[in-house]
Design an enzyme around this catalytic site. Sequence first.
Site, PDB file in Angstrom:
ATOM      1  N   PRO A   2     -14.354  90.648  41.296  1.00 25.57           N
ATOM      2  CG  PRO A   2     -12.663  89.857  39.944  1.00 25.57           C
ATOM      3  CD  PRO A   2     -13.329  91.101  40.357  1.00 25.57           C
ATOM      4  CD  GLU A   3     -16.407  89.780  47.396  1.00 26.62           C
ATOM      5  OE1 GLU A   3     -16.169  89.327  48.520  1.00 26.62           O
ATOM      6  OE2 GLU A   3     -17.506  90.260  47.077  1.00 26.62           O
ATOM      7  NE  ARG A 125     -17.550 100.588  37.227  1.00 29.95           N
ATOM      8  CZ  ARG A 125     -18.047 100.660  38.455  1.00 29.95           C
ATOM      9  NH1 ARG A 125     -18.516  99.579  39.052  1.00 29.95           N
ATOM     10  NH2 ARG A 125     -18.070 101.801  39.093  1.00 29.95           N
ATOM     11  NE  ARG A 168      -8.474 100.131  60.037  1.00 27.80           N
ATOM     12  CZ  ARG A 168      -7.178  99.853  60.113  1.00 27.80           C
ATOM     13  NH1 ARG A 168      -6.622  99.596  61.277  1.00 27.80           N
ATOM     14  NH2 ARG A 168      -6.446  99.828  59.025  1.00 27.80           N
TER      15      ARG A 168
END
Length: 288
Positions: A2-3, A125, A168
Amino acid sequence: MPELPEVEIIRLGLSKKITGLTIKKIEILNQKSFQGDPSKVTGSKIIKVWRRAKMLGIDSTGMTLLFHLKMSGQIIFTPNPRILSPKPFLGGHPTKDMLGEMPNKSTRVIFEFGDGSKLYFNDQRKFGWIRLVTSTEVTSHKLISSLGPEPLEKTFTSELLESQLKRRKNTAVKVALLDQQLISGIGNIYACEACFIAGINPQKLVKDLKTQEFQKLLIGIKESLLKSIKYGGSSKQHYFNESGEKGYFLEVANVYARKGEPCRNCQTPIVKIKLGSRGTYYCPKCQH
DNA sequence: TGCCCCCTGCAG
DNA sequence: CTGCAGGGGGCA
């Protein structure tokens, strides 16, 4: 998995369902999934459910249960079956569209509330976790304090986006979008989708972006996140909301998981590449 | 800034 | 069987 959108959907639903309930019992089936002493919240009442980045917080008196679902985590609420009729997903065997009975073999932690309802933390997982921390310590916690701004806040402007990403400069835009210290809550799906809406090749370096591209990227980020929330999130394999329902965003997504399928804008087949060791999808004609 | 790793299971 | 999956911490 999930984001931001998926966690936000869970927050919205869960907040209505568990605020005010008393935590009666916490059953830990996998030790690594729960860090802290569960007895510190048993017997206390839930005050608030909140989200920050991809994390969900459940506040009780003085304590916060912090959840991170990572790739395969699920938070599933079931009402007391003796009070309310069972939800459809309680019916049967798990399928692509249905969650199946709770608990299942992926269930790692079970919360039981005073009214007999339950909350299941499933995580195939085992990357996800629940951490019990004091509420005063949570905001200053490294996990929270190092996060970049929330992209759906009104204060998240293209100027802020630009200044954050430019920390970045030599990084590919899409990789930078995934960095939670720069912006919080965007993951692999919405990074790809945002780049498509902005017409930017995900491999393009941050330093090569023009002011106008940051403006388009801002729109791409907000649009894809909001649209996903509207469609109930992305259910590729694991995601179901707190009621066990799937989301349908991927059916309307522009590029994610659409390798070889025609671009919705120009019909050119969508391309899949690896970027920062993550699968990345884009339209080679629409994104420069 | 870029790999390896934490795990399990599914598709090819 | 190999590779891949909504994440991200740790380490060179």
